[in-house]
Design a protein around this motif. Sequence first.
Motif, mmCIF file in Angstrom:
data_model
loop_
_atom_site.group_PDB
_atom_site.id
_atom_site.type_symbol
_atom_site.label_atom_id
_atom_site.label_comp_id
_atom_site.label_asym_id
_atom_site.label_seq_id
_atom_site.Cartn_x
_atom_site.Cartn_y
_atom_site.Cartn_z
ATOM 1 N N ARG A 202 -14.742 -24.471 7.887
ATOM 2 C CA ARG A 202 -14.348 -23.623 6.675
ATOM 3 C C ARG A 202 -13.370 -22.733 6.686
ATOM 4 O O ARG A 202 -12.569 -22.563 5.792
ATOM 5 N N LEU A 203 -13.347 -22.010 7.900
ATOM 6 C CA LEU A 203 -12.252 -21.078 7.831
ATOM 7 C C LEU A 203 -11.038 -21.800 8.128
ATOM 8 O O LEU A 203 -9.990 -21.402 7.547
ATOM 9 N N SER A 204 -10.899 -22.920 8.719
ATOM 10 C CA SER A 204 -9.563 -23.820 8.885
ATOM 11 C C SER A 204 -9.117 -24.068 7.658
ATOM 12 O O SER A 204 -8.229 -24.151 7.565
ATOM 13 N N LEU A 205 -9.964 -24.705 6.804
ATOM 14 C CA LEU A 205 -9.536 -25.048 5.346
ATOM 15 C C LEU A 205 -9.204 -23.873 4.415
ATOM 16 O O LEU A 205 -8.127 -23.947 3.733
ATOM 17 N N ILE A 206 -9.809 -22.824 4.790
ATOM 18 C CA ILE A 206 -9.203 -21.354 3.890
ATOM 19 C C ILE A 206 -7.967 -21.179 4.428
ATOM 20 O O ILE A 206 -7.114 -20.769 3.697
ATOM 21 N N GLU A 207 -7.580 -21.002 5.783
ATOM 22 C CA GLU A 207 -6.408 -21.023 6.427
ATOM 23 C C GLU A 207 -5.290 -21.762 5.986
ATOM 24 O O GLU A 207 -4.271 -21.360 5.644
ATOM 25 N N ALA A 208 -5.659 -22.999 5.981
ATOM 26 C CA ALA A 208 -4.740 -23.957 5.444
ATOM 27 C C ALA A 208 -4.367 -23.898 4.056
ATOM 28 O O ALA A 208 -3.131 -23.882 3.643
ATOM 29 N N GLY A 209 -5.470 -23.716 3.211
ATOM 30 C CA GLY A 209 -5.150 -23.563 1.910
ATOM 31 C C GLY A 209 -4.000 -22.193 1.521
ATOM 32 O O GLY A 209 -3.516 -22.398 0.671
ATOM 33 N N THR A 210 -4.556 -21.114 2.326
ATOM 34 C CA THR A 210 -3.852 -19.893 2.141
ATOM 35 C C THR A 210 -2.300 -20.235 2.725
ATOM 36 O O THR A 210 -1.383 -19.854 1.975
ATOM 37 N N ASN A 211 -2.146 -20.988 3.664
ATOM 38 C CA ASN A 211 -0.934 -21.391 4.156
ATOM 39 C C ASN A 211 -0.005 -22.005 3.170
ATOM 40 O O ASN A 211 1.084 -21.692 2.866
ATOM 41 N N VAL A 212 -0.569 -23.074 2.182
ATOM 42 C CA VAL A 212 0.243 -23.791 1.516
ATOM 43 C C VAL A 212 0.248 -22.826 0.136
ATOM 44 O O VAL A 212 1.708 -23.059 -0.225
ATOM 45 N N VAL A 213 -0.298 -22.173 -0.002
ATOM 46 C CA VAL A 213 -0.157 -21.452 -1.411
ATOM 47 C C VAL A 213 0.923 -20.353 -1.023
ATOM 48 O O VAL A 213 1.696 -20.295 -1.901
ATOM 49 N N VAL A 214 0.802 -19.826 -0.058
ATOM 50 C CA VAL A 214 1.777 -18.613 0.266
ATOM 51 C C VAL A 214 3.008 -19.106 0.769
ATOM 52 O O VAL A 214 4.245 -18.820 -0.055
ATOM 53 N N GLY A 215 3.167 -20.459 1.491
ATOM 54 C CA GLY A 215 4.448 -21.186 1.603
ATOM 55 C C GLY A 215 4.956 -21.439 0.344
ATOM 56 O O GLY A 215 6.264 -21.514 0.184
ATOM 57 N N TYR A 216 4.219 -21.972 -0.712
ATOM 58 C CA TYR A 216 4.738 -22.683 -1.893
ATOM 59 C C TYR A 216 5.416 -21.343 -2.638
ATOM 60 O O TYR A 216 6.530 -21.431 -3.317
ATOM 61 N N LEU A 217 4.921 -20.196 -2.970
ATOM 62 C CA LEU A 217 5.339 -19.043 -3.433
ATOM 63 C C LEU A 217 6.402 -18.380 -2.792
ATOM 64 O O LEU A 217 7.309 -18.135 -3.585
ATOM 65 N N LEU A 218 6.549 -18.234 -1.511
ATOM 66 C CA LEU A 218 7.466 -17.918 -0.713
ATOM 67 C C LEU A 218 8.810 -18.932 -1.001
ATOM 68 O O LEU A 218 9.995 -18.326 -1.182
ATOM 69 N N ALA A 219 8.631 -20.108 -0.970
ATOM 70 C CA ALA A 219 9.818 -21.307 -1.168
ATOM 71 C C ALA A 219 10.249 -21.030 -2.653
ATOM 72 O O ALA A 219 11.533 -20.930 -2.723
ATOM 73 N N LEU A 220 9.421 -20.880 -3.361
ATOM 74 C CA LEU A 220 9.875 -20.651 -4.711
ATOM 75 C C LEU A 220 10.883 -19.456 -4.950
ATOM 76 O O LEU A 220 11.737 -19.574 -5.804
ATOM 77 N N ALA A 221 9.937 -18.622 -4.476
ATOM 78 C CA ALA A 221 10.722 -16.907 -4.734
ATOM 79 C C ALA A 221 12.106 -16.997 -4.044
ATOM 80 O O ALA A 221 13.106 -16.553 -4.359
ATOM 81 N N THR A 222 12.173 -17.407 -2.883
ATOM 82 C CA THR A 222 13.291 -17.590 -1.897
ATOM 83 C C THR A 222 14.496 -18.451 -2.804
ATOM 84 O O THR A 222 15.685 -18.106 -2.857
ATOM 85 N N GLN A 223 14.061 -19.621 -3.309
ATOM 86 C CA GLN A 223 15.033 -20.532 -4.043
ATOM 87 C C GLN A 223 15.527 -19.578 -5.595
ATOM 88 O O GLN A 223 16.804 -19.643 -5.648
ATOM 89 N N LEU A 224 14.610 -18.848 -6.171
ATOM 90 C CA LEU A 224 14.941 -18.167 -7.212
ATOM 91 C C LEU A 224 16.153 -16.896 -6.980
ATOM 92 O O LEU A 224 16.835 -16.729 -7.661
#
Length: 78
Positions: A6-28
């Motif tokens: 469960r914690l692994s899933l939460i970590e992976a999901g958080t990592n994906v969301v943060v990565g997506y937002l960071l990639a988008l913000a960096t590009q912008l």
Amino acid sequence: MSQGRRLSLIEAGTNVVVGYLLALATQLAVFPAVGVSVTLLDNLRISTAFVAVSLVRSYLLRRIFNRLGTPQHAGEDR
């Protein structure tokens, strides 16, 4: 101490969301600074590609390091 599923899933999901937002913000921020002009939809697509590559890279590296850390390999580098 190992991490539960469960914690692994939460970590992976958080990592994906943060990565997506960071990639988008960096590009912008970076694209206009270097003269690259793309639509918001293109930015969303590009950041999705970056996150997908990052997710695969992260997974493969984790599996490699887990394999290196198994008892059959433990002590080889000592």
